[in-house]
Design a protein around this motif. Structure first.
Motif, PDB file in Angstrom:
ATOM      1  N   GLN A 172      -3.445   4.897  15.822  1.00 44.75           N
ATOM      2  CA  GLN A 172      -2.151   5.242  15.233  1.00 44.75           C
ATOM      3  C   GLN A 172      -1.061   4.375  15.867  1.00 44.75           C
ATOM      4  O   GLN A 172      -1.102   4.107  17.063  1.00 44.75           O
ATOM      5  N   VAL A 173      -0.120   3.942  15.043  1.00 40.30           N
ATOM      6  CA  VAL A 173       0.973   3.087  15.516  1.00 40.30           C
ATOM      7  C   VAL A 173       2.295   3.802  15.279  1.00 40.30           C
ATOM      8  O   VAL A 173       2.567   4.285  14.181  1.00 40.30           O
ATOM      9  N   SER A 174       3.105   3.870  16.343  1.00 40.57           N
ATOM     10  CA  SER A 174       4.367   4.620  16.260  1.00 40.57           C
ATOM     11  C   SER A 174       5.426   3.899  15.434  1.00 40.57           C
ATOM     12  O   SER A 174       6.280   4.519  14.812  1.00 40.57           O
ATOM     13  N   ASP A 175       5.371   2.572  15.435  1.00 44.91           N
ATOM     14  CA  ASP A 175       6.381   1.773  14.726  1.00 44.91           C
ATOM     15  C   ASP A 175       5.647   0.843  13.750  1.00 44.91           C
ATOM     16  O   ASP A 175       4.808   0.038  14.161  1.00 44.91           O
ATOM     17  N   ILE A 192      -6.236   6.908  19.357  1.00 42.09           N
ATOM     18  CA  ILE A 192      -5.539   5.951  20.199  1.00 42.09           C
ATOM     19  C   ILE A 192      -4.155   5.718  19.612  1.00 42.09           C
ATOM     20  O   ILE A 192      -4.020   5.376  18.428  1.00 42.09           O
ATOM     21  N   ASN A 193      -3.125   5.898  20.415  1.00 45.13           N
ATOM     22  CA  ASN A 193      -1.760   5.703  19.968  1.00 45.13           C
ATOM     23  C   ASN A 193      -1.196   4.447  20.616  1.00 45.13           C
ATOM     24  O   ASN A 193      -1.302   4.247  21.816  1.00 45.13           O
ATOM     25  N   ILE A 194      -0.588   3.585  19.783  1.00 45.74           N
ATOM     26  CA  ILE A 194       0.005   2.329  20.270  1.00 45.74           C
ATOM     27  C   ILE A 194       1.485   2.329  19.922  1.00 45.74           C
ATOM     28  O   ILE A 194       1.866   2.574  18.762  1.00 45.74           O
ATOM     29  N   SER A 195       2.295   2.068  20.928  1.00 46.73           N
ATOM     30  CA  SER A 195       3.755   2.107  20.731  1.00 46.73           C
ATOM     31  C   SER A 195       4.430   0.970  21.495  1.00 46.73           C
ATOM     32  O   SER A 195       3.808   0.299  22.339  1.00 46.73           O
ATOM     33  N   ASN A 196       5.711   0.753  21.205  1.00 43.53           N
ATOM     34  CA  ASN A 196       6.490  -0.272  21.901  1.00 43.53           C
ATOM     35  C   ASN A 196       6.745   0.151  23.350  1.00 43.53           C
ATOM     36  O   ASN A 196       6.858   1.338  23.653  1.00 43.53           O
ATOM     37  N   ASN A 242      -4.224 -15.900  13.292  1.00 47.65           N
ATOM     38  CA  ASN A 242      -2.939 -15.530  12.701  1.00 47.65           C
ATOM     39  C   ASN A 242      -3.075 -14.314  11.787  1.00 47.65           C
ATOM     40  O   ASN A 242      -2.480 -14.249  10.703  1.00 47.65           O
ATOM     41  N   ALA A 243      -3.865 -13.345  12.222  1.00 51.35           N
ATOM     42  CA  ALA A 243      -4.058 -12.113  11.456  1.00 51.35           C
ATOM     43  C   ALA A 243      -3.026 -11.079  11.875  1.00 51.35           C
ATOM     44  O   ALA A 243      -2.574 -11.043  13.027  1.00 51.35           O
ATOM     45  N   SER A 244      -2.637 -10.226  10.957  1.00 50.75           N
ATOM     46  CA  SER A 244      -1.697  -9.162  11.297  1.00 50.75           C
ATOM     47  C   SER A 244      -2.398  -8.138  12.179  1.00 50.75           C
ATOM     48  O   SER A 244      -3.618  -7.944  12.090  1.00 50.75           O
ATOM     49  N   LEU A 245      -1.617  -7.466  13.033  1.00 47.52           N
ATOM     50  CA  LEU A 245      -2.218  -6.428  13.878  1.00 47.52           C
ATOM     51  C   LEU A 245      -2.773  -5.287  13.035  1.00 47.52           C
ATOM     52  O   LEU A 245      -3.699  -4.594  13.462  1.00 47.52           O
ATOM     53  N   SER A 246      -2.247  -5.122  11.844  1.00 48.20           N
ATOM     54  CA  SER A 246      -2.802  -4.125  10.934  1.00 48.20           C
ATOM     55  C   SER A 246      -4.264  -4.451  10.637  1.00 48.20           C
ATOM     56  O   SER A 246      -5.129  -3.562  10.663  1.00 48.20           O
ATOM     57  N   GLU A 247      -4.566  -5.734  10.380  1.00 50.67           N
ATOM     58  CA  GLU A 247      -5.944  -6.161  10.121  1.00 50.67           C
ATOM     59  C   GLU A 247      -6.785  -6.061  11.383  1.00 50.67           C
ATOM     60  O   GLU A 247      -7.956  -5.654  11.336  1.00 50.67           O
ATOM     61  N   VAL A 248      -6.202  -6.424  12.524  1.00 51.41           N
ATOM     62  CA  VAL A 248      -6.928  -6.356  13.790  1.00 51.41           C
ATOM     63  C   VAL A 248      -7.329  -4.911  14.093  1.00 51.41           C
ATOM     64  O   VAL A 248      -8.486  -4.632  14.441  1.00 51.41           O
ATOM     65  N   PHE A 249      -6.389  -3.989  13.942  1.00 51.10           N
ATOM     66  CA  PHE A 249      -6.672  -2.580  14.229  1.00 51.10           C
ATOM     67  C   PHE A 249      -7.741  -2.029  13.280  1.00 51.10           C
ATOM     68  O   PHE A 249      -8.604  -1.246  13.687  1.00 51.10           O
ATOM     69  N   SER A 267       6.533  -1.755  12.361  1.00 56.49           N
ATOM     70  CA  SER A 267       6.765  -3.181  12.597  1.00 56.49           C
ATOM     71  C   SER A 267       5.679  -3.787  13.484  1.00 56.49           C
ATOM     72  O   SER A 267       5.413  -4.990  13.436  1.00 56.49           O
ATOM     73  N   ILE A 268       5.019  -2.950  14.302  1.00 59.37           N
ATOM     74  CA  ILE A 268       3.940  -3.429  15.167  1.00 59.37           C
ATOM     75  C   ILE A 268       2.791  -3.967  14.321  1.00 59.37           C
ATOM     76  O   ILE A 268       2.183  -4.992  14.641  1.00 59.37           O
ATOM     77  N   ARG A 269       2.500  -3.306  13.231  1.00 52.53           N
ATOM     78  CA  ARG A 269       1.377  -3.688  12.376  1.00 52.53           C
ATOM     79  C   ARG A 269       1.560  -5.072  11.754  1.00 52.53           C
ATOM     80  O   ARG A 269       0.610  -5.724  11.371  1.00 52.53           O
ATOM     81  N   GLN A 270       2.788  -5.529  11.651  1.00 51.31           N
ATOM     82  CA  GLN A 270       3.065  -6.808  11.001  1.00 51.31           C
ATOM     83  C   GLN A 270       3.051  -7.989  11.966  1.00 51.31           C
ATOM     84  O   GLN A 270       3.144  -9.141  11.554  1.00 51.31           O
ATOM     85  N   LEU A 271       2.938  -7.705  13.257  1.00 52.76           N
ATOM     86  CA  LEU A 271       2.853  -8.782  14.243  1.00 52.76           C
ATOM     87  C   LEU A 271       1.580  -9.598  14.029  1.00 52.76           C
ATOM     88  O   LEU A 271       0.549  -9.065  13.615  1.00 52.76           O
TER      89      LEU A 271
END
Length: 321
Positions: A273-276, A317-321, A254-261, A278-282
């Protein structure tokens, strides 16, 4: 360091010329040495030597070279007397590694597995330790004499190299484990009052400084659970050690994607890099095996949340919706 050198250290101590380290070491012996002296009969061969050194001790404790009275501290007097009563050089030989550790200590290594890491450590005797996330181990750069001792705070799987002449000891916040050669999981943290030892192969002896704690022998597929708060010791004699986590490299619950990245960036030395935002909080729960390549890790994450991954020429690496 040989017996002659150790004897010189004792003689310097009795003459008042020992270094600070030498003095501190000898003075820490006095309690245990006195107990042993009471239980050890003097042999005919050593009695004359003991009496000779005892007489010298009496002289040095009362009169110096100029006739001036020397007043040793009570602890120092007892410590010196105990050493003499136990045979001087023979005691020094028995405790040669204790002396050497105090005068010339072996530097310690400390390895920490951080929040989401599982880390493997190879010890100086080729024993292998796998640290679970949030765990720490300290050990000397090389083992000296007949002592292999490490300190653990957290959880680790030990595969100990067999050596019948040098027992392997783990000291943890609540329990101590001693083995000759075996494999087992130990979970013992200063942040939790409960601890456990689960044996995969071989035999271990589990003890604790707590009064009334029985020294307990465990063999393969046995587990000891200890709750310090309640003083409870339970033994499960049909328990298979949980080793699933030992093959992992990164473990997320149950870690945030921010921590995973962040962990992936540190492991592979890349920039994500994350475009949105909100992705980091998943939230993400999963584990990656040791040796899993970066593309496979990112693919698992992308499929979990229907994300798009794009790698640029500069390695970003860019990650986006």
């Amino acid at each position: 360091m040989n017996v002659a050198q150790l004897k010189r250290i004792i003689n310097r101590y009795l003459a008042g010329n020992a270094s600070g380290k030498e003095t501190a070491l000898i003075e820490t012996w006095y309690g245990s040495a006195l107990d042993e002296a009471r239980q050890t009969a003097a042999s005919p061969q050593s009695e004359a030597y003991r009496q000779e050194v005892l007489e010298r001790l009496r002289l040095e404790m009362n009169e110096g070279p100029t006739g001036k009275v020397i007043r040793f501290s009570k602890m120092r007097s007892i410590a010196a007397a105990c050493i003499v009563l136990l045979g001087g050089a023979s005691l020094a030989w028995k405790y040669q590694y204790d002396i050497l550790d105090a005068i010339d200590p072996v530097p310690l290594e400390t390895v920490t597995a951080h929040a989401f890491q599982v880390k493997q450590v190879v010890l100086p005797d080729s024993s292998v330790v796998v640290l679970n996330a949030g765990s720490e181990i300290s050990y000397p750069r090389h083992f000296r004499g007949k002592k292999r001792q490490v300190r653990l705070n957290g959880e680790a799987f030990f595969t100990v190299t067999h050596n019948p002449s040098a027992a392997f000891t783990i000291i943890a916040p609540h329990l101590q484990v001693q083995v000759l050669g075996t494999s087992f999981v130990m979970t013992d943290s200063s942040h939790v009052q409960a601890a456990r030892v689960s044996v995969k192969t071989g035999r271990v002896a589990v003890s604790a400084e707590t009064k009334g704690f029985p020294v307990t022998q465990l063999t393969a597929n046995q587990e000891l659970f200890y709750d310090e708060a309640g003083g409870v010791v339970n033994i499960n004699r049909h328990h298979e050690a949980d080793l699933g986590w030992t093959t992992k490299q990164l473990v997320f619950n149950n870690a945030s994607l921010s921590e995973v990245f962040r962990e992936i960036e540190n492991l592979f030395k890349v920039k994500i890099q994350v475009s949105d935002t909100s992705i980091r909080q998943l939230k993400f729960t999963g584990a990656f095996d040791a040796g899993d390549p970066l593309p496979d890790m990112l693919k698992v994450i992308a499929l979990s949340y229907r994300l798009t991954i794009q790698k640029h020429k500069d390695g970003t690496i860019n990650i986006s919706n």
